[in-house]
Scaffold this motif. Structure first.
Motif, PDB file in Angstrom:
ATOM      1  N   ASP A 153     -83.766   3.924  34.848  1.00  0.00           N
ATOM      2  CA  ASP A 153     -82.402   3.391  33.041  1.00  0.00           C
ATOM      3  C   ASP A 153     -81.790   2.704  33.371  1.00  0.00           C
ATOM      4  OD1 ASP A 153     -82.596   2.316  30.475  1.00  0.00           O
ATOM      5  OD2 ASP A 153     -82.250   4.177  30.391  1.00  0.00           O
ATOM      6  N   VAL A 154     -80.098   2.946  33.968  1.00  0.00           N
ATOM      7  CA  VAL A 154     -78.947   2.530  34.170  1.00  0.00           C
ATOM      8  C   VAL A 154     -78.642   1.888  35.727  1.00  0.00           C
ATOM      9  CG1 VAL A 154     -76.646   2.834  34.248  1.00  0.00           C
ATOM     10  CG2 VAL A 154     -78.361   4.614  32.595  1.00  0.00           C
ATOM     11  N   LEU A 155     -78.924   2.161  36.006  1.00  0.00           N
ATOM     12  CA  LEU A 155     -79.305   1.168  36.865  1.00  0.00           C
ATOM     13  C   LEU A 155     -79.820   0.011  38.474  1.00  0.00           C
ATOM     14  CD1 LEU A 155     -77.066   4.635  39.853  1.00  0.00           C
ATOM     15  CD2 LEU A 155     -76.049   2.645  38.039  1.00  0.00           C
ATOM     16  N   ASN A 156     -81.121   0.910  37.996  1.00  0.00           N
ATOM     17  CA  ASN A 156     -81.876  -0.476  38.741  1.00  0.00           C
ATOM     18  C   ASN A 156     -83.030  -1.239  36.633  1.00  0.00           C
ATOM     19  OD1 ASN A 156     -82.344   0.769  41.005  1.00  0.00           O
ATOM     20  ND2 ASN A 156     -83.516   2.289  41.112  1.00  0.00           N
ATOM     21  N   GLU A 157     -82.741  -0.827  36.259  1.00  0.00           N
ATOM     22  CA  GLU A 157     -83.557  -1.194  35.102  1.00  0.00           C
ATOM     23  C   GLU A 157     -82.226  -2.080  34.407  1.00  0.00           C
ATOM     24  OE1 GLU A 157     -85.954   0.604  32.695  1.00  0.00           O
ATOM     25  OE2 GLU A 157     -87.733   0.870  34.355  1.00  0.00           O
ATOM     26  N   HIS A 158     -80.674  -1.523  35.047  1.00  0.00           N
ATOM     27  CA  HIS A 158     -79.372  -2.379  34.816  1.00  0.00           C
ATOM     28  C   HIS A 158     -79.374  -2.328  32.972  1.00  0.00           C
ATOM     29  CE1 HIS A 158     -81.909  -4.875  37.795  1.00  0.00           C
ATOM     30  NE2 HIS A 158     -80.709  -4.014  38.474  1.00  0.00           N
ATOM     31  N   ASN A 159     -79.460  -1.191  32.795  1.00  0.00           N
ATOM     32  CA  ASN A 159     -78.736  -1.141  30.702  1.00  0.00           C
ATOM     33  C   ASN A 159     -77.751   0.072  30.623  1.00  0.00           C
ATOM     34  OD1 ASN A 159     -81.660  -2.280  30.353  1.00  0.00           O
ATOM     35  ND2 ASN A 159     -82.603  -0.072  30.840  1.00  0.00           N
ATOM     36  N   GLY A 160     -76.619  -0.972  30.991  1.00  0.00           N
ATOM     37  CA  GLY A 160     -75.361  -0.132  31.328  1.00  0.00           C
ATOM     38  C   GLY A 160     -74.494   0.466  30.333  1.00  0.00           C
ATOM     39  N   SER A 161     -75.741  -0.118  29.024  1.00  0.00           N
ATOM     40  CA  SER A 161     -75.185   0.900  27.463  1.00  0.00           C
ATOM     41  C   SER A 161     -75.657   1.911  27.336  1.00  0.00           C
ATOM     42  CB  SER A 161     -75.550  -0.718  26.459  1.00  0.00           C
ATOM     43  OG  SER A 161     -76.680  -0.821  26.284  1.00  0.00           O
ATOM     44  N   HIS A 162     -76.547   2.062  28.397  1.00  0.00           N
ATOM     45  CA  HIS A 162     -77.904   3.182  28.090  1.00  0.00           C
ATOM     46  C   HIS A 162     -77.148   4.527  28.506  1.00  0.00           C
ATOM     47  CE1 HIS A 162     -82.005   1.720  26.908  1.00  0.00           C
ATOM     48  NE2 HIS A 162     -80.805   1.227  26.490  1.00  0.00           N
ATOM     49  N   ALA A 163     -75.688   4.585  29.557  1.00  0.00           N
ATOM     50  CA  ALA A 163     -75.779   5.272  30.820  1.00  0.00           C
ATOM     51  C   ALA A 163     -74.877   6.000  29.285  1.00  0.00           C
ATOM     52  CB  ALA A 163     -73.737   4.985  31.389  1.00  0.00           C
ATOM     53  N   VAL A 164     -74.233   5.937  28.651  1.00  0.00           N
ATOM     54  CA  VAL A 164     -73.728   7.057  27.409  1.00  0.00           C
ATOM     55  C   VAL A 164     -74.145   8.817  27.250  1.00  0.00           C
ATOM     56  CG1 VAL A 164     -73.694   5.496  25.241  1.00  0.00           C
ATOM     57  CG2 VAL A 164     -71.625   7.694  25.502  1.00  0.00           C
TER      58      VAL A 164
END
Length: 222
Positions: free
Chosen positions: A96-107
């Motif tokens: 989700d965060v790295l390969n789909e580039h959803n940085g906002s989901h990291a938290v």
């Protein structure tokens, strides 16, 4: 006529403290059978207690090795389930965060007190700060792809071996972006608590990253 005290004293008296040979043999045989009877009684008592314990537990008696093996299977079975659940969290995070580039989901994958350890890059404390770092990475490398080569775990930790690649489109860690193609190996260790990442040790091959960005080429790189 009464005999004199002198005659009674001189006459040999029978030794009443030493049993006859026949009586001695009889006593030996008796003691032998008493020991046999005692051993039989103890065996019956132990067997009865074992059977009673098995009945009370609602299952047949088991030998000690079998009991230990069963206990170990129960322990490791529970541990395996926990490791499998933690692996799914880490895999979802990478996807989700790295390969789909959803940085906002990291938290959402991090505890509020999460920490990120990057060796010489330093330590980033706090879930919000770690999420900001990860968002910055996927923003700077918008086509980032983290290919999982190995993933395994024990207890509350998951280890992942990755090959990371992409294109540096924005400055990262003070390195100017010129559209360089970057690639490096990584071995990251995640610690989880209640289904969320509480700590990460990022073992990135920084020399490879610096080399592919054109920043620095280590003497051992051909």
């Amino acid at each position: 006529m009464l005999k004199s005290l002198h005659e009674l004293t001189l006459k040999p008296q029978p030794d009443r403290t030493v049993p006859s040979r026949g009586r001695a043999i009889e006593e030996i045989v008796m003691k032998h059978w008493q020991r046999i009877a005692l051993a039989a009684a103890l065996t019956a008592t132990v067997g009865g207690l074992t059977a009673a314990g098995a009945t009370a537990n609602g299952k047949p008696s088991e030998s000690r090795p079998d009991s230990l093996a069963a206990a170990a299977a129960t322990h490791w079975g529970g541990s395996s389930a926990k490791v499998a659940a933690n692996k799914r969290v880490v895999q979802a995070f990478i996807k989700d965060v790295l390969n789909e580039h959803n940085g906002s989901h990291a938290v959402g994958y991090l505890t509020s007190d999460a920490q990120w350890h990057g060796g010489t890059v330093g330590t980033v404390p706090g879930g919000a700060n770690v999420a900001g770092l990860l968002a910055g990475v996927v923003t700077s490398i918008p086509d980032l792809h983290a290919e999982v080569k190995d993933i395994f775990g024990e207890g509350d930790k998951i280890s992942v071996r990755l090959v990371v690649s992409g294109t540096l489109k924005a400055d990262l860690l003070g390195i100017p972006a010129t559209g360089q193609k970057v690639q490096w190996d990584a071995i990251d260790v995640y610690k989880l608590r209640n289904g969320k990442i509480s700590e990460e040790w990022a073992g990135e091959d920084w020399s490879a990253f610096l080399n592919t960005t054109g920043t620095y080429k280590a003497p051992w790189i051909q």
